[in-house]
Scaffold this motif. Structure first.
Motif, short mmCIF file in Angstrom:
data_model
loop_
_atom_site.label_atom_id
_atom_site.label_comp_id
_atom_site.label_asym_id
_atom_site.label_seq_id
_atom_site.Cartn_x
_atom_site.Cartn_y
_atom_site.Cartn_z
N ASN A 90 22.87 30.91 48.81
CA ASN A 90 23.72 32.09 48.91
C ASN A 90 24.93 31.92 48.01
O ASN A 90 25.38 30.80 47.77
CB ASN A 90 24.18 32.30 50.35
CG ASN A 90 23.03 32.57 51.28
OD1 ASN A 90 22.16 33.39 50.98
ND2 ASN A 90 23.00 31.90 52.42
N PRO A 91 25.48 33.01 47.49
CA PRO A 91 26.68 32.89 46.66
C PRO A 91 27.82 32.22 47.43
O PRO A 91 27.94 32.38 48.64
CB PRO A 91 27.03 34.35 46.34
CG PRO A 91 25.77 35.10 46.53
CD PRO A 91 25.04 34.41 47.64
N GLN A 93 31.95 31.84 47.55
CA GLN A 93 33.23 32.37 47.09
C GLN A 93 34.32 31.34 47.36
O GLN A 93 34.46 30.85 48.48
CB GLN A 93 33.57 33.69 47.78
CG GLN A 93 34.89 34.26 47.29
CD GLN A 93 34.95 35.77 47.34
OE1 GLN A 93 33.93 36.43 47.53
NE2 GLN A 93 36.14 36.33 47.15
N VAL A 99 33.46 33.02 42.21
CA VAL A 99 32.17 33.03 42.91
C VAL A 99 31.19 32.20 42.12
O VAL A 99 31.12 32.28 40.89
CB VAL A 99 31.64 34.47 43.09
CG1 VAL A 99 30.17 34.45 43.53
CG2 VAL A 99 32.48 35.24 44.10
N ARG A 101 27.17 31.69 41.86
CA ARG A 101 25.97 32.40 42.28
C ARG A 101 24.80 32.04 41.40
O ARG A 101 24.96 31.40 40.34
CB ARG A 101 26.21 33.92 42.22
CG ARG A 101 26.47 34.44 40.80
CD ARG A 101 26.72 35.94 40.79
NE ARG A 101 27.02 36.43 39.44
CZ ARG A 101 26.11 36.90 38.59
NH1 ARG A 101 24.82 36.95 38.93
NH2 ARG A 101 26.47 37.34 37.40
N HIS A 105 21.47 36.90 41.89
CA HIS A 105 22.46 37.55 42.74
C HIS A 105 23.20 38.65 41.97
O HIS A 105 23.34 38.58 40.75
CB HIS A 105 23.49 36.53 43.26
CG HIS A 105 22.95 35.54 44.23
ND1 HIS A 105 23.23 34.19 44.15
CD2 HIS A 105 22.12 35.70 45.29
CE1 HIS A 105 22.61 33.57 45.14
NE2 HIS A 105 21.94 34.45 45.84
N LYS A 107 26.15 40.71 40.38
CA LYS A 107 27.38 40.27 39.72
C LYS A 107 28.59 40.72 40.54
O LYS A 107 28.74 41.89 40.85
CB LYS A 107 27.46 40.86 38.31
CG LYS A 107 28.71 40.45 37.53
CD LYS A 107 28.67 41.00 36.13
CE LYS A 107 29.97 40.74 35.39
NZ LYS A 107 30.24 39.31 35.24
N ASP A 113 33.26 34.25 37.36
CA ASP A 113 31.89 34.44 37.83
C ASP A 113 31.02 33.36 37.22
O ASP A 113 30.72 33.39 36.02
CB ASP A 113 31.41 35.84 37.43
CG ASP A 113 29.95 36.08 37.77
OD1 ASP A 113 29.47 35.50 38.77
OD2 ASP A 113 29.29 36.85 37.03
N VAL A 115 27.50 31.34 37.02
CA VAL A 115 26.07 31.50 37.30
C VAL A 115 25.36 30.17 37.04
O VAL A 115 25.41 29.65 35.92
CB VAL A 115 25.45 32.60 36.42
CG1 VAL A 115 23.98 32.79 36.77
CG2 VAL A 115 26.22 33.91 36.58
#
Length: 278
Positions: A90-91, A93, A99, A101, A105, A107, A113, A115
């Motif tokens: 799961n992402p 935070q 975040v 991820r 997932h 954006k 962000d 990835v």
């Protein structure tokens, strides 16, 4: 490497520390490549081509009466590993700006962000140590800094440092899976000024960094802290994690021996991430 077959060992360790640190060190000498510390012990991975049923024979820690260690093993294919983490990842935070991820997932609307596809590498942000090190990075100025991420795993800390404005970044991990995975994640996040290396602190020759990040187990940190300090610029910062609250005095003693002083630490479920400065 998507078709590689690995042997996954699950070790239940009592007491978890310091036995887990010792176990990881001894397994590394037998050719195990990746490790995940769990609440009850350690998961360890070795390529089936490097494995034999007698690989744990005469392993010193298994014969130590101070520890109770039980284990079992299974074969695991890389594609099965990927399917497993995709189902459970799961992402994450961190604060209100970051975040972590996976590519599948949605954006998020955040400043940072990240990835990643962790595969068999450590460092998704789920573990307390990675999460706290990300908190440290978010709380400090990295703009224009030179940074070393030691024990870089997925490369997530190096990537966040790059997003925070670090100018030059080296990411080093002894684990081949981590090296390859970090290369992929660095490219995925378009952080082209991160240099990823496979190796140990022996690579740190004639280097200088404003900030050093090391999220590794306690015993390796105790051995390598003097090497880190030789590479740390004047007024530099050293962030360490991968150990427990009760280990702070020993880690701090080693840092003080080489001229550093304790500044502060974060704590989560008895894990800590500590900041040292000159």
């Amino acid at each position: 490497m998507s078709n590689s077959v690995y042997i996954e060992y699950n070790f239940t360790v009592i007491p978890v520390q310091p036995a887990s640190d010792i176990l990881i060190a001894e397994l590394g000498e037998r050719g195990f490549e990746s490790f995940v510390e769990t609440d009850n012990g350690v998961q360890a991975y070795i390529n089936k081509e490097e494995w034999n049923p007698e690989i744990l024979k005469d392993l010193p820690i298994l014969e130590n009466s101070l520890f109770t260690i039980e284990h079992h093993y299974v074969e695991i294919e890389q594609e099965n590993w990927n399917a497993t983490w995709e189902q459970n990842f799961n992402p994450i935070q961190v604060g209100d700006k970051c975040v972590v991820r996976a590519p599948f997932h949605e954006k998020p609307d955040v400043e940072f962000d990240i990835v990643i596809e962790p595969k068999m590498s450590f460092g998704t942000g789920h573990h307390e140590t990675t999460y706290m090190m990300m908190q440290h990075i978010l709380d400090h100025d990295f703009k224009g800094k030179s940074v070393l991420d030691m024990g870089s795993g997925t490369g997530v800390l190096a990537i966040l440092a790059a997003m925070k404005g670090a100018e030059t970044i080296d990411a080093i991990d002894i684990d081949n899976w981590c090296y390859l995975n970090a290369m992929e994640n660095v490219e995925r996040n378009k952080c082209n000024h991160i240099n990823v290396y496979e190796g140990t602190a022996d690579l740190l020759v004639d280097q200088e960094y404003d900030i050093i990040i090391a999220n590794i187990n306690r015993n390796i940190l105790l051995e390598d802290i003097p090497t880190y300090v030789k590479c740390l610029a004047k007024d530099g910062m050293l962030f360490l994690s991968g150990f427990y609250v009760e280990d702070i005095p020993k880690i701090t003693e080693k840092c003080e021996e080489v001229g550093l002083k304790f500044e502060n630490n974060l704590e989560n479920n008895n894990w800590v991430a500590v900041k040292y400065v000159f």
